[in-house]
Design a protein around this motif. Sequence first.
Motif, mmCIF file in Angstrom:
data_model
loop_
_atom_site.group_PDB
_atom_site.id
_atom_site.type_symbol
_atom_site.label_atom_id
_atom_site.label_comp_id
_atom_site.label_asym_id
_atom_site.label_seq_id
_atom_site.Cartn_x
_atom_site.Cartn_y
_atom_site.Cartn_z
ATOM 1 N N LEU A 143 0.554 -1.073 -0.151
ATOM 2 C CA LEU A 143 -0.011 -0.288 -0.288
ATOM 3 C C LEU A 143 0.560 0.929 0.443
ATOM 4 O O LEU A 143 1.776 1.148 0.642
ATOM 5 N N GLN A 144 0.796 2.444 -0.735
ATOM 6 C CA GLN A 144 1.513 3.249 -1.086
ATOM 7 C C GLN A 144 0.621 4.766 -0.847
ATOM 8 O O GLN A 144 -0.500 4.888 -1.052
ATOM 9 N N LEU A 145 0.724 5.077 0.460
ATOM 10 C CA LEU A 145 0.603 6.569 1.010
ATOM 11 C C LEU A 145 0.714 7.895 -0.252
ATOM 12 O O LEU A 145 2.125 8.211 0.353
ATOM 13 N N ARG A 146 0.066 8.814 0.037
ATOM 14 C CA ARG A 146 0.557 9.910 -1.302
ATOM 15 C C ARG A 146 0.236 11.527 -0.649
ATOM 16 O O ARG A 146 -0.175 11.175 0.681
ATOM 17 N N GLN A 147 1.228 12.219 -0.708
ATOM 18 C CA GLN A 147 1.424 13.766 0.459
ATOM 19 C C GLN A 147 -0.143 13.732 0.338
ATOM 20 O O GLN A 147 -0.425 14.390 -1.198
ATOM 21 N N GLY A 148 -0.794 14.121 1.307
ATOM 22 C CA GLY A 148 -2.168 14.600 1.026
ATOM 23 C C GLY A 148 -3.886 14.448 0.961
ATOM 24 O O GLY A 148 -4.313 14.761 1.067
ATOM 25 N N GLU A 149 -3.149 12.930 1.044
ATOM 26 C CA GLU A 149 -4.559 12.465 0.745
ATOM 27 C C GLU A 149 -5.212 11.292 1.861
ATOM 28 O O GLU A 149 -4.275 10.850 3.180
ATOM 29 N N ILE A 150 -6.783 11.480 1.696
ATOM 30 C CA ILE A 150 -6.506 10.334 2.874
ATOM 31 C C ILE A 150 -7.691 9.163 2.308
ATOM 32 O O ILE A 150 -7.835 9.183 1.839
ATOM 33 N N VAL A 151 -6.925 8.138 2.702
ATOM 34 C CA VAL A 151 -7.061 6.915 2.394
ATOM 35 C C VAL A 151 -7.907 6.388 3.809
ATOM 36 O O VAL A 151 -7.657 5.897 4.507
ATOM 37 N N SER A 152 -8.795 4.981 3.703
ATOM 38 C CA SER A 152 -10.286 4.517 4.320
ATOM 39 C C SER A 152 -9.572 3.183 4.105
ATOM 40 O O SER A 152 -9.471 2.963 2.906
ATOM 41 N N LEU A 153 -9.373 2.817 5.500
ATOM 42 C CA LEU A 153 -9.525 0.684 5.159
ATOM 43 C C LEU A 153 -11.159 0.196 5.790
ATOM 44 O O LEU A 153 -10.687 0.525 7.356
ATOM 45 N N ILE A 154 -11.084 -0.243 5.060
ATOM 46 C CA ILE A 154 -12.425 -0.981 4.783
ATOM 47 C C ILE A 154 -12.366 -2.361 5.001
ATOM 48 O O ILE A 154 -11.232 -2.911 4.506
ATOM 49 N N GLY A 155 -13.061 -3.322 5.103
ATOM 50 C CA GLY A 155 -13.253 -5.261 5.911
ATOM 51 C C GLY A 155 -13.977 -5.351 6.917
ATOM 52 O O GLY A 155 -14.683 -4.689 7.754
ATOM 53 N N ALA A 156 -14.310 -6.832 7.131
ATOM 54 C CA ALA A 156 -14.712 -7.184 7.592
ATOM 55 C C ALA A 156 -13.674 -7.923 8.786
ATOM 56 O O ALA A 156 -12.754 -6.903 8.814
ATOM 57 N N SER A 157 -13.585 -7.276 10.170
ATOM 58 C CA SER A 157 -13.361 -7.323 11.468
ATOM 59 C C SER A 157 -12.502 -8.523 11.352
ATOM 60 O O SER A 157 -12.783 -9.591 11.321
ATOM 61 N N GLY A 158 -11.796 -8.602 11.735
ATOM 62 C CA GLY A 158 -10.314 -9.775 12.116
ATOM 63 C C GLY A 158 -9.223 -9.712 10.513
ATOM 64 O O GLY A 158 -8.738 -10.642 10.788
ATOM 65 N N CYS A 159 -9.794 -8.273 9.481
ATOM 66 C CA CYS A 159 -9.361 -8.883 8.563
ATOM 67 C C CYS A 159 -7.702 -8.213 8.670
ATOM 68 O O CYS A 159 -7.038 -7.888 7.935
ATOM 69 N N GLY A 160 -7.344 -7.466 9.170
ATOM 70 C CA GLY A 160 -5.878 -6.804 9.632
ATOM 71 C C GLY A 160 -5.765 -5.369 9.949
ATOM 72 O O GLY A 160 -4.403 -5.127 9.910
ATOM 73 N N LYS A 161 -7.177 -4.881 9.744
ATOM 74 C CA LYS A 161 -7.123 -3.518 9.467
ATOM 75 C C LYS A 161 -6.579 -2.776 10.803
ATOM 76 O O LYS A 161 -5.001 -1.552 10.592
#
Length: 244
Positions: free
Chosen positions: A25-43
């Motif tokens: 996963l790459q995060l770019r300068q100034g962006e908002i990234v949300s992680l979603i998924g089932a409970s227990g998936c490692g978020k």
Amino acid sequence: MTTLLDITIHDKSYGARRVLHNLQLQLRQGEIVSLIGASGCGKSSLLSIVAGLDADFRGSLRLDGKPLTGVHGDIGLIFQEPRLFPWLTVAQNIAFGLGQKGQHDPKVAQLLDEVGLHGLADSLPKQLSGGQAQRAAIARGLFGQPRILLLDEPFSAVDAFTRMKLQYLLADVAARHGLTVLLVTHDIDEALYLSDRIVMLDTRAGPPRAHYDVTAPRPRSRPPATQAALKDAILGELYAAHAI
């Protein structure tokens, strides 16, 4: 946008249970990234790794192309609960890392104004509402002037109206400070309102199940009527992944 943080997780396991595997996963300068998924998936595990709180994994983190290990001043973390020290005032909590003298730092007053807590510097956490306490936690997360802010379901414990106000606050603060944000949430509307990108982790450890670009202009509507098709696609993918 240039890549600010490059995350590579070859393996993260708890005993025999693998929660992250071959994830990039790459995060770019100034962006908002949300992680979603089932409970227990490692978020939350992923957030702990990025925050430097969990070194028990195989992989690497690179900030501005340089190896990143341990807790780093460029990365701030806000938990699901405010986790304020009950015996300290709001100002002392915000500037906790500097000790008693920190409460008089000019940045404390500035941040109190930004998060809507003007006049509450000397209040104790027990005198705050849930929303006010989380605003104080956001101010504390910003005090060290991080470049990346990590949030683990930060608004799940407050009522719906307060949650909307805190979402607006987060979007405003992130834009004002030029922050890169990585947010864990189970609320699809929240992800659509806040995010530039949404990344869905799979229930089976592996690469992200799906990526979604959120291109709606800001400020965004509530509910995100123009994003109904995207919301349906995300919900369909979550259903297919047995996340709901």
